[in-house]
Structures are given as C-alpha cells and as structure tokens.
Design an enzyme around this catalytic site. Structure first.
Site, PDB file in Angstrom:
ATOM      1  N   ASP A  37      43.918  37.782  34.773  1.00  0.00           N
ATOM      2  CA  ASP A  37      43.282  37.548  36.316  1.00  0.00           C
ATOM      3  C   ASP A  37      44.023  38.450  37.140  1.00  0.00           C
ATOM      4  OD1 ASP A  37      41.257  37.580  38.614  1.00  0.00           O
ATOM      5  OD2 ASP A  37      42.525  36.041  40.005  1.00  0.00           O
ATOM      6  N   SER A  38      43.505  39.059  38.342  1.00  0.00           N
ATOM      7  CA  SER A  38      44.658  40.407  38.730  1.00  0.00           C
ATOM      8  C   SER A  38      45.488  39.175  39.872  1.00  0.00           C
ATOM      9  CB  SER A  38      43.715  40.360  39.705  1.00  0.00           C
ATOM     10  OG  SER A  38      43.351  39.787  40.845  1.00  0.00           O
ATOM     11  N   CYS A  72      38.288  36.801  35.222  1.00  0.00           N
ATOM     12  CA  CYS A  72      38.135  37.928  36.747  1.00  0.00           C
ATOM     13  C   CYS A  72      36.677  37.993  36.973  1.00  0.00           C
ATOM     14  CB  CYS A  72      39.180  38.636  36.852  1.00  0.00           C
ATOM     15  SG  CYS A  72      38.871  40.491  38.006  1.00  0.00           S
ATOM     16  N   GLU A 117      50.705  33.193  54.172  1.00  0.00           N
ATOM     17  CA  GLU A 117      50.236  33.472  54.919  1.00  0.00           C
ATOM     18  C   GLU A 117      48.534  33.246  55.601  1.00  0.00           C
ATOM     19  OE1 GLU A 117      49.744  38.056  55.672  1.00  0.00           O
ATOM     20  OE2 GLU A 117      51.739  37.995  54.589  1.00  0.00           O
ATOM     21  N   CYS A 156      33.148  35.596  43.226  1.00  0.00           N
ATOM     22  CA  CYS A 156      34.892  36.596  42.490  1.00  0.00           C
ATOM     23  C   CYS A 156      35.361  34.706  42.889  1.00  0.00           C
ATOM     24  CB  CYS A 156      35.987  36.810  44.228  1.00  0.00           C
ATOM     25  SG  CYS A 156      37.705  37.085  44.259  1.00  0.00           S
ATOM     26  N   HIS A 210      38.599  33.691  43.161  1.00  0.00           N
ATOM     27  CA  HIS A 210      39.791  33.544  44.354  1.00  0.00           C
ATOM     28  C   HIS A 210      39.497  32.557  44.931  1.00  0.00           C
ATOM     29  CE1 HIS A 210      42.423  36.830  42.641  1.00  0.00           C
ATOM     30  NE2 HIS A 210      43.316  36.782  43.986  1.00  0.00           N
TER      31      HIS A 210
HETATM   32  N1  DGL Z   1      39.298  37.023  41.262  1.00  0.00           N
HETATM   33  C1  DGL Z   1      38.745  38.553  40.571  1.00  0.00           C
HETATM   34  C2  DGL Z   1      37.136  38.529  40.622  1.00  0.00           C
HETATM   35  O1  DGL Z   1      36.792  37.280  40.338  1.00  0.00           O
HETATM   36  C3  DGL Z   1      39.294  39.637  41.519  1.00  0.00           C
HETATM   37  C4  DGL Z   1      39.749  39.614  42.408  1.00  0.00           C
HETATM   38  C5  DGL Z   1      40.639  40.729  43.683  1.00  0.00           C
HETATM   39  O2  DGL Z   1      41.400  41.168  42.969  1.00  0.00           O
HETATM   40  O3  DGL Z   1      39.823  42.070  44.628  1.00  0.00           O
HETATM   41  O4  DGL Z   1      36.804  39.233  40.812  1.00  0.00           O
END
Ligand code: DGL
Length: 264
Positions: free
Chosen positions: A11-12, A74, A156, A176, A178
C-alpha cells in the site's frame, strides 16, 4: 514439510495493514511481506504515471522476495495500475476495489468515500454502472488518507468529521484502505453500515493460494496484444477444456503477452 507460500502486500502507507489483518485471519499459513511506501504517501492526488511507477517498484521488490502472490492493498494503485501490473509480473496480482457490490445488495442511497484518483477513475465509474438501481454519491476525501497516515506515524491529531461530507445515506463504501481503521467512527457519523473490500480480498487470496498448493494453475503465453488478462487463446483453450466459469473457479489462469525479444 508443507511449503509456506509467500504473499507480498503493498500500500502507499499503513492503509494496507487493514487488508493484511484480514489476509492473516483467513489465510494464516502464508508467509507475509508488507510494503508500505510511507516515505511517498499519500498517493491519492499523484499522477497516474507516478502511481504506476511506484506500484511497479513495489512489485519488483516482491519479485526479488520470490512471492507467490502479490496483493495491491490500495484502491488507488489498483484503479490506476493493477491491469498493467498483471501483464508485467508473472505472479498473480490481487487488487482491492471499493466494496460497491455488497453495499448495493443492502442499500440504495450510497456514499462512496475515496481518494481523488480513485474517485475520478474509469474503473470506479464502470463498477458503479453495474448497479443502476442505486443512487451513488462519490466523494473525494482530498486530505483524509494523509491525515490518517500522520496520525499513526506521528500521533498528529485530526478531526475526522472535517473530512466527511454531510448527508443521509443508507450505506457508506470505504474506498480507501486507510479509512478502514476508522470504520466504526464513520459508521457512527452517518448512522449507516460501512463496507470495505478487505474480507473479499482475503478470500480471493485464500482461493488462489489453495489453487497454487494444488498445482492447479495454467499460464498461457501469447503474442496477441490484449487489454485484459485473459487473451483470446486462453479463452479459446478453456472453451475446449471445459466450461469457462468452472475452469475459472478451479484453475488459476494467467495469460501473458510475449515481449519482442521473448518471441524469438
Ligand atoms: N490506502 C490507499 C487506498 O486504498 C491510498 C491512500 C493514499 O495514499 O492516498 O486508496
């Protein structure tokens, strides 16, 4: 001794860990490598070229680790680069897509939260087009993945509600990986069920690992240029071997287009 198959999850940043968690739960016997491109996250507003390049670099690391399967955990990288990567790498590449299908089963008025790149992608448009009875609102959360990344890396704080659009929905798709860490909070915010694709990815992974263990995979090499991963020759071959659907379930099929120098 039973061979432990190797799985690379990418993932990113930290988002893919929400997918990894499901993979470990459903396919606990594999050996996992997790690659978070934290130094370059978030990807969401980057160009398609950059996202494809970073994804290629990540999968090249997995190739060096000799993985049996790679998971692009991702949505953004999947929307932009998964099809391309499937043509370039010889191991199976599983992607994650917004869980529109399960949401559409249970809801009509659906909010899809995603990164800018996923929200604008042709893949998502196509996916939504498959459910004409639902009303979708796609919202690009411009800063949310970055805020979540910072929250985990340097504690943060951030205000989740400031990143979410108002409105009444009967289902919310977390497009996403995240966002999955805040599934409960997002569900509470909208008083609606949320859906992510994590369990679906893990189940697909388990299925492919099983097929590899059984030695049931077939690779078709072709000189034909093709836009999808099943070339004409593969489709024609399975027609003769058996019914497409059954074969597709019980044998892992990949097709590759031979590059110029390989054709010799
Ligand atoms: N977690 C990723 C996704 O599912 C990428 C989020 C990002 O790096 O902007 O899209």
């Amino acid at each position: 001794m039973k061979k432990r198959l190797r799985v690379g999850v990418f993932d990113s940043g930290i988002g893919g860990i929400s997918v990894l968690k499901e993979c470990v739960r459903i396919a606990p016997d594999a050996k996992y490598y997790y690659l978070g491109d934290n130094g370059r996250a978030p990807y969401g507003s980057r160009s398609e070229e950059e996202i494809a390049r970073f994804t290629r670099e990540a999968l090249s690391v997995f190739r060096r680790k000799k993985v049996d399967v790679a998971v692009i955990a991702c949505n953004t990288a999947t929307a932009v680069a998964a099809d391309e990567m499937r043509k370039e790498f010889t191991f199976p590449v599983i992607g994650v897509e917004p869980a529109v299908k399960p949401a559409a089963k249970n809801a009509k008025n659906i909010l899809v939260l995603a990164t800018e790149r996923t929200a604008k992608s042709a893949k998502l448009k196509m996916l939504l087009g498959r459910f004409p009875d639902c009303d979708f609102r796609v919202f690009a959360c411009m800063e949310l993945a970055g805020a979540i990344e910072k929250y985990f890396s340097s504690q943060e704080p951030f205000l989740l509600s400031a990143h979410l659009p108002r409105g009444r929905y009967d289902g919310v798709v977390l497009g996403c990986t995240h966002y999955s860490f805040f599934a409960k909070e997002i569900s509470k915010f909208y008083s609606a069920p949320v859906y992510d694709g994590n369990t679906g990815v893990a189940k697909r992974l388990a299925q492919i690992l099983k097929l590899i263990m059984l030695g049931r995979s077939a690779h078709f090499l072709s000189t034909e240029k093709t836009n999808n991963c099943f070339s004409f020759s593969a489709k024609t071959s399975v027609k003769f071997i058996g019914k497409w659907r059954n074969i597709n379930k019980s044998v892992y099929l990949r097709t590759f287009v031979l590059e110029k120098d390989e054709k010799k």
